[in-house]
Design an enzyme around this catalytic site. Structure first.
Site, PDB file in Angstrom:
ATOM      1  N   THR A 121       0.829  -1.205   0.000  1.00 53.07           N
ATOM      2  CA  THR A 121       0.000   0.000   0.000  1.00 53.07           C
ATOM      3  C   THR A 121       0.863   1.253   0.000  1.00 53.07           C
ATOM      4  OG1 THR A 121      -1.563   1.250   1.377  1.00 53.07           O
ATOM      5  CG2 THR A 121      -0.091  -0.226   2.523  1.00 53.07           C
ATOM      6  N   ASP A 122       0.283   2.350  -0.474  1.00 48.18           N
ATOM      7  CA  ASP A 122       0.989   3.628  -0.402  1.00 48.18           C
ATOM      8  C   ASP A 122       1.073   4.153   1.024  1.00 48.18           C
ATOM      9  OD1 ASP A 122      -1.699   4.262  -0.121  1.00 48.18           O
ATOM     10  OD2 ASP A 122      -1.759   5.728  -1.748  1.00 48.18           O
ATOM     11  N   GLU A 123       0.296   3.584   1.945  1.00 50.55           N
ATOM     12  CA  GLU A 123       0.293   4.072   3.325  1.00 50.55           C
ATOM     13  C   GLU A 123       1.608   3.814   4.057  1.00 50.55           C
ATOM     14  OE1 GLU A 123      -3.353   3.676   5.623  1.00 50.55           O
ATOM     15  OE2 GLU A 123      -4.367   2.977   3.811  1.00 50.55           O
ATOM     16  N   TYR A 148      -1.573  -0.649  11.186  1.00 49.41           N
ATOM     17  CA  TYR A 148      -1.777  -1.271   9.871  1.00 49.41           C
ATOM     18  C   TYR A 148      -0.615  -0.964   8.934  1.00 49.41           C
ATOM     19  CZ  TYR A 148      -3.185  -1.312   4.978  1.00 49.41           C
ATOM     20  OH  TYR A 148      -3.199  -1.465   3.616  1.00 49.41           O
ATOM     21  N   LYS A 152       2.426  -3.420   7.329  1.00 49.52           N
ATOM     22  CA  LYS A 152       2.607  -3.580   5.888  1.00 49.52           C
ATOM     23  C   LYS A 152       4.017  -3.167   5.471  1.00 49.52           C
ATOM     24  CE  LYS A 152       0.365  -4.719   3.023  1.00 49.52           C
ATOM     25  NZ  LYS A 152       0.240  -6.092   2.416  1.00 49.52           N
TER      26      LYS A 152
END
Length: 332
Positions: A121-123, A148, A152
Site C-alpha cells: 500500500t501507499d500508506e 496497519y 505492511k
C-alpha cells in the site's frame, strides 16, 4: 505460470484479481483465505470449478501454506489485515497476519523456488502535506503512521530481505486507494453508497479535506498481472491512476450521482493520526511495462461502483446493521 495461488482472494482487491485472471488469461487459480469478516465467499460465486478452487485457511499455517505453494507456479499475496480503525483498536491481528503470515509465505516460496508477488500500500510512506506538489515514488522513505501501515511496511522489508539474502524471485507493488465491486462496506466509498441506499445519512471524518489517490480495482488487477508477467525481479512498482480527490468531494459526488443533496451528510470525529494526503507517481510502471489505467474518469468509475452496490444488495445488506452499530459505538 499455469497455476497461481492468490492469498486473501475472497477479500475486496483479491477477489477482483481472481475474476480478472479467470476472465483474461488461461491460468488456473487457488485462493487461500482465512475467511475473516472482510472476506465474502459470495465474491467468488459462480467461478469455473475446473480452473478455480477455494481453500479456507490461515497464511500463518506453515504446513498448509507449504503444501499449497509446492503445487503452484506463482503466489500473489493480497492477504492482509487492512482497516486502519481496527488496527488502532487492536494491533495484534495485524502483526500476526501481515508480518508472521508474510514470513510463512516467504519461507514456502524459498523452499519450492516459486515466483512471488507481494501486494502493498501507499500508506507505508506516511502522508504528504495538502499543498505539497510531490508524490510518492519507489525511492520515497517509509514513514508509516498506524499499526496497519507499519506492519505492511514490515512485510515489504521482509520480502526485500528474502530477495537479497535467499535469492527468491519476488516483486512488490504499492498501490493507492482502491474502489470498485466487492469492497467491504466498512470502507469509505461503499459505506457512503450503502448508507444512502439504506436511508442513513452518510458520515464524514472531520472536515473531509484528506486527499486519497483513487484507482479502480480492475486497473489494479491489470497492473499486478503485468508486473507478475514482466516485472524485474527484486523491484518495486507503484500503481496509481492520478486520481487525487479529497474525501468531501468524493462524498458530494456520490450524493449527486445518487440523486441526493450534496450537503446531506454528517461530520463525525476525525480518526486519530488520520493521514493528510496520499499521491502515487506510477510513471515507472507505465514507462517500463506499458500499463495504463482504463478507468481514467473517476466520476464514471464511481457511477459504475454505485450501480454494482445497487444491484448486489444481497451481498452487502446482511452486513450493514453490524457495521453501522460498530461505528455508532465509536461515535462515527
Amino acid at each position: 505460470m499455469g497455476k497461481i495461488l492468490v492469498t486473501g482472494g475472497a477479500g475486496f482487491i483479491g477477489s477482483n484479481f481472481v475474476h480478472y485472471l479467470l476472465e483474461t488469461t488461461n491460468h488456473s487459480v487457488v485462493v487461500l483465505d482465512k475467511m475473516t469478516y472482510a472476506a465474502n465467499e459470495m465474491s467468488l460465486a459462480g467461478l469455473d470449478s475446473n480452473r478455480f478452487a477455494l481453500v479456507k485457511g490461515d497464511i500463518a499455517d506453515r504446513d498448509l501454506v507449504d503444501s499449497l505453494v509446492a503445487d503452484v507456479d506463482a503466489v500473489v499475496h493480497y492477504a492482509a489485515e487492512s482497516h486502519n480503525d481496527n488496527s488502532l483498536a487492536d494491533p495484534s491481528p495485524f502483526v500476526q497476519t501481515n508480518l508472521v503470515g508474510t514470513f510463512t509465505l516467504l519461507e514456502a516460496v524459498r523452499a519450492h523456488r516459486v515466483r512471488f508477488h507481494h501486494i502493498s500500500t501507499d500508506e507505508v510512506f506516511g502522508d504528504l502535506a495538502l499543498d505539497d506538489p510531490a508524490k510518492f515514488t519507489e525511492t520515497t522513505p517509509y514513514n508509516p503512521s498506524s499499526p496497519y501501515s507499519s506492519t505492511k511496511a514490515g512485510s515489504d522489508l521482509l520480502v526485500r530481505a528474502w530477495v537479497r539474502s535467499f535469492g527468491i524471485e519476488a516483486t512488490i507493488s504499492n498501490c493507492s486507494n482502491n474502489y470498485g465491486p466487492y469492497q467491504h462496506i466498512e470502507k469509505f466509498i461503499p459505506r457512503q453508497i450503502t448508507n444512502v441506499l439504506s436511508g442513513i445519512r452518510p458520515k464524514l471524518y472531520g472536515r473531509g479535506l484528506n486527499v486519497r489517490d483513487w484507482i479502480h480495482a480492475q486497473d489494479h488487477s491489470a497492473a499486478v498481472l503485468k508486473i507478475l508477467e514482466a516485472g524485474k525481479i527484486g523491484e518495486t512498482y507503484l500503481i496509481g491512476a492520478n486520481g487525487e480527490v479529497n474525501n468531501i468531494t468524493v462524498l458530494r459526488t456520490i450524493l449527486r450521482l445518487m440523486g441526493q443533496s450534496e450537503d446531506s451528510f454528517e461530520h463525525v470525529a476525525d480518526r486519530p493520526g488520520h493521514d493528510l494526503r496520499y499521491a502515487i507517481d506510477g510513471s515507472r510502471l507505465r514507462q517500463e511495462l506499458g500499463w495504463e489505467p482504463v478507468f481514467t474518469d473517476f466520476e464514471a468509475g464511481l457511477a459504475d461502483t454505485i450501480s454494482w452496490y445497487e444491484t448486489h444488495r444481497s451481498w452487502w445488506e446482511p452486513l450493514k446493521a453490524e457495521v453501522e452499530a460498530k461505528y455508532a459505538k465509536a461515535g462515527q
